[in-house]
Enzyme design. Structure first.
Site, short mmCIF file in Angstrom:
data_model
loop_
_atom_site.label_atom_id
_atom_site.label_comp_id
_atom_site.label_asym_id
_atom_site.label_seq_id
_atom_site.Cartn_x
_atom_site.Cartn_y
_atom_site.Cartn_z
N VAL A 1 48.47 30.70 37.75
CA VAL A 1 48.66 29.54 38.17
C VAL A 1 48.62 28.51 37.13
CG1 VAL A 1 48.36 29.83 40.75
CG2 VAL A 1 46.48 28.91 39.35
N TYR B 1 34.59 22.62 41.07
CA TYR B 1 34.98 23.11 42.35
C TYR B 1 35.21 22.05 43.10
CZ TYR B 1 35.40 26.34 46.18
OH TYR B 1 36.00 27.07 47.25
N1 LIG Z 1 35.66 32.16 50.71
C1 LIG Z 1 35.28 30.85 51.07
O1 LIG Z 1 34.07 30.65 51.36
C2 LIG Z 1 35.86 29.62 50.92
C3 LIG Z 1 35.65 28.44 51.48
C4 LIG Z 1 36.55 27.31 51.26
C5 LIG Z 1 37.81 27.25 50.51
N2 LIG Z 1 38.11 28.74 49.88
C6 LIG Z 1 39.00 28.56 49.26
O2 LIG Z 1 39.92 29.49 49.58
C7 LIG Z 1 41.03 29.86 48.70
C8 LIG Z 1 40.99 31.25 48.95
O3 LIG Z 1 39.84 32.07 48.26
P1 LIG Z 1 39.47 33.19 49.14
O4 LIG Z 1 38.11 33.08 49.81
O5 LIG Z 1 40.63 34.07 49.81
O6 LIG Z 1 38.63 34.00 47.77
P2 LIG Z 1 39.20 35.55 46.87
O7 LIG Z 1 38.45 35.74 45.65
O8 LIG Z 1 39.28 36.58 47.98
O9 LIG Z 1 40.72 35.43 46.83
C9 LIG Z 1 41.34 34.32 45.67
C10 LIG Z 1 42.45 34.93 45.21
O10 LIG Z 1 43.10 33.95 44.30
C11 LIG Z 1 43.37 34.70 42.95
N3 LIG Z 1 43.31 33.90 41.82
C12 LIG Z 1 42.25 33.24 41.16
N4 LIG Z 1 42.71 32.67 40.24
C13 LIG Z 1 43.92 32.76 40.02
C14 LIG Z 1 44.86 32.42 39.10
N5 LIG Z 1 44.67 31.63 38.20
N6 LIG Z 1 46.15 32.48 39.32
C15 LIG Z 1 46.50 33.28 40.03
N7 LIG Z 1 45.91 33.91 41.28
C16 LIG Z 1 44.40 33.46 41.13
C17 LIG Z 1 42.40 35.83 42.92
O11 LIG Z 1 42.88 36.93 42.30
C18 LIG Z 1 42.30 36.21 44.41
O12 LIG Z 1 43.27 36.97 44.66
C19 LIG Z 1 40.53 29.35 47.40
O13 LIG Z 1 41.16 28.36 46.96
C20 LIG Z 1 39.05 29.07 47.79
O14 LIG Z 1 38.68 28.12 46.75
C21 LIG Z 1 37.04 29.67 49.94
#
Ligand SMILES: NC(=O)c1ccc[n+]([C@@H]2O[C@H](COP(=O)([O-])OP(=O)(O)OC[C@H]3O[C@@H](n4cnc5c(N)ncnc54)[C@H](O)[C@@H]3O)[C@@H](O)[C@H]2O)c1
Length: 280
Positions: free
Chosen positions: A81, A180
């Site tokens: 991205v 973050y």
């Molecule tokens: N898990 C939590 O506790 C939590 C809480 C609040 C918000 N979030 C947000 O939720 C969203 C999803 O995270 P998740 O919990 O599913 O984590 P995750 O690590 O399981 O999934 C994140 C995905 O994003 C992909 N990714 C990362 N960098 C990338 C890039 N530069 N280009 C394309 N793809 C990329 C990764 O390969 C992965 O498949 C994120 O934005 C995260 O910040 C997560």
């Protein structure tokens, strides 16, 4: 599910970043069950500043297989991205395959943690990657897809995944955590600007703000070690409901509503899915 299908989702196309696993995969499956075809975008590679294992090509292929089991089509695209040209190619590929995009989920994210003293170079690298993926990456995603929604002439819905850290602030002195929190706040401004810009086209733009979600981002040995047992961080925030950690499906359910016609009058909002953690 019938109700969701009658909420205008059947036959639509969703462009989802970070779709190889975690919340992105969960959203892909929830939307597929509601009759939506999926463009599953993921870096499927490791970013060196990230200490836990990121998603792999096998993870992305598994998302495709799971969507296809729901009798929907799924186009996997490996793209970072942070690279707007790669994202433009992804949007072009989506249009070539499906002829349209109706729903955009800017979901890709990373959580860069560090223990002990960081040099300014380490802090700067973590800051750049965090902002690159979660602020510039969200901009790139919306920048390349919004014109497709506008040209489609049928409205649409864009949902950006922020965090409770985008409402409350969260910082431990490291570059990764600064990025973050800053990125997760920054996307609110992006969302509000795009909501104003695109409203006249019937395109709605919103953010969702989850608390901790049980995905590999936080369920991994590095995070557990970082937060001495894994739950210390989660317990520092008082929550109103007796929910320890969310299931990805909790976020998918909120997003299913947000992108459906049931939310046709909802735009420009920051929707917490957080058991009340951010309640003032
Ligand atoms: N898990 C939590 O506790 C939590 C809480 C609040 C918000 N979030 C947000 O939720 C969203 C999803 O995270 P998740 O919990 O599913 O984590 P995750 O690590 O399981 O999934 C994140 C995905 O994003 C992909 N990714 C990362 N960098 C990338 C890039 N530069 N280009 C394309 N793809 C990329 C990764 O390969 C992965 O498949 C994120 O934005 C995260 O910040 C997560």
């Amino acid at each position: 599910m019938d109700q969701l299908k009658s909420n205008g989702l059947e036959g639509k196309v969703a462009f989802i970043t970070g779709a190889a696993r975690g919340q992105g995969r969960s959203h892909a499956l929830a939307l597929a069950r509601a009759g939506v075809d999926i463009v599953a975008v993921d870096i499927a590679d490791q970013i060196p500043t990230v200490s836990y294992a990121m998603a792999s090509r096998e993870d992305l292929d598994e998302t495709v297989a799971l969507v296809e089991k729901e009798d929907r089509r799924c186009l996997p695209i490996v793209a970072d991205v942070r690279d707007i040209h790669a994202m433009q190619r992804a949007a072009d590929q989506a249009v070539a395959e499906f002829g349209r995009i109706d729903i955009v989920l800017a979901n890709a994210g990373i959580l860069i943690t560090a223990r002990g003293e960081q040099s300014i170079d380490e802090a700067a690298a973590a800051w750049d990657d965090g902002i690159g993926v979660m602020l510039s990456g969200v901009y790139n995603t919306v920048r390349v897809t919004a014109p497709v929604l506008v040209d489609g002439g049928a409205g649409g819905s864009i949902v950006i995944t922020s965090s409770t850290a985008g409402l409350n602030g969260m910082h431990d002195g490291t570059g990764g955590m600064a990025a973050y929190t800053a990125a997760k706040h920054g996307v609110i401004g992006l969302m509000r600007g795009y909501a104003k810009l695109l409203g006249k086209h019937g395109i709605r733009v919103n953010t969702v703000h989850p608390m901790g979600v049980a995905t590999p981002m936080v369920i991994n040995p590095q995070f557990e070690e970082f937060y001495r047992g894994g739950e210390a961080m989660l317990e520092t925030q008082p929550r109103l409901l007796p929910i320890q950690i969310l299931d990805p499906n909790d976020i998918s359910n909120a997003i299913l509503w947000l992108v459906s016609d049931a939310a046709r009058a909802v735009t420009g909002i920051t929707l917490p899915v957080d058991a009340g953690v951010t309640t003032p």
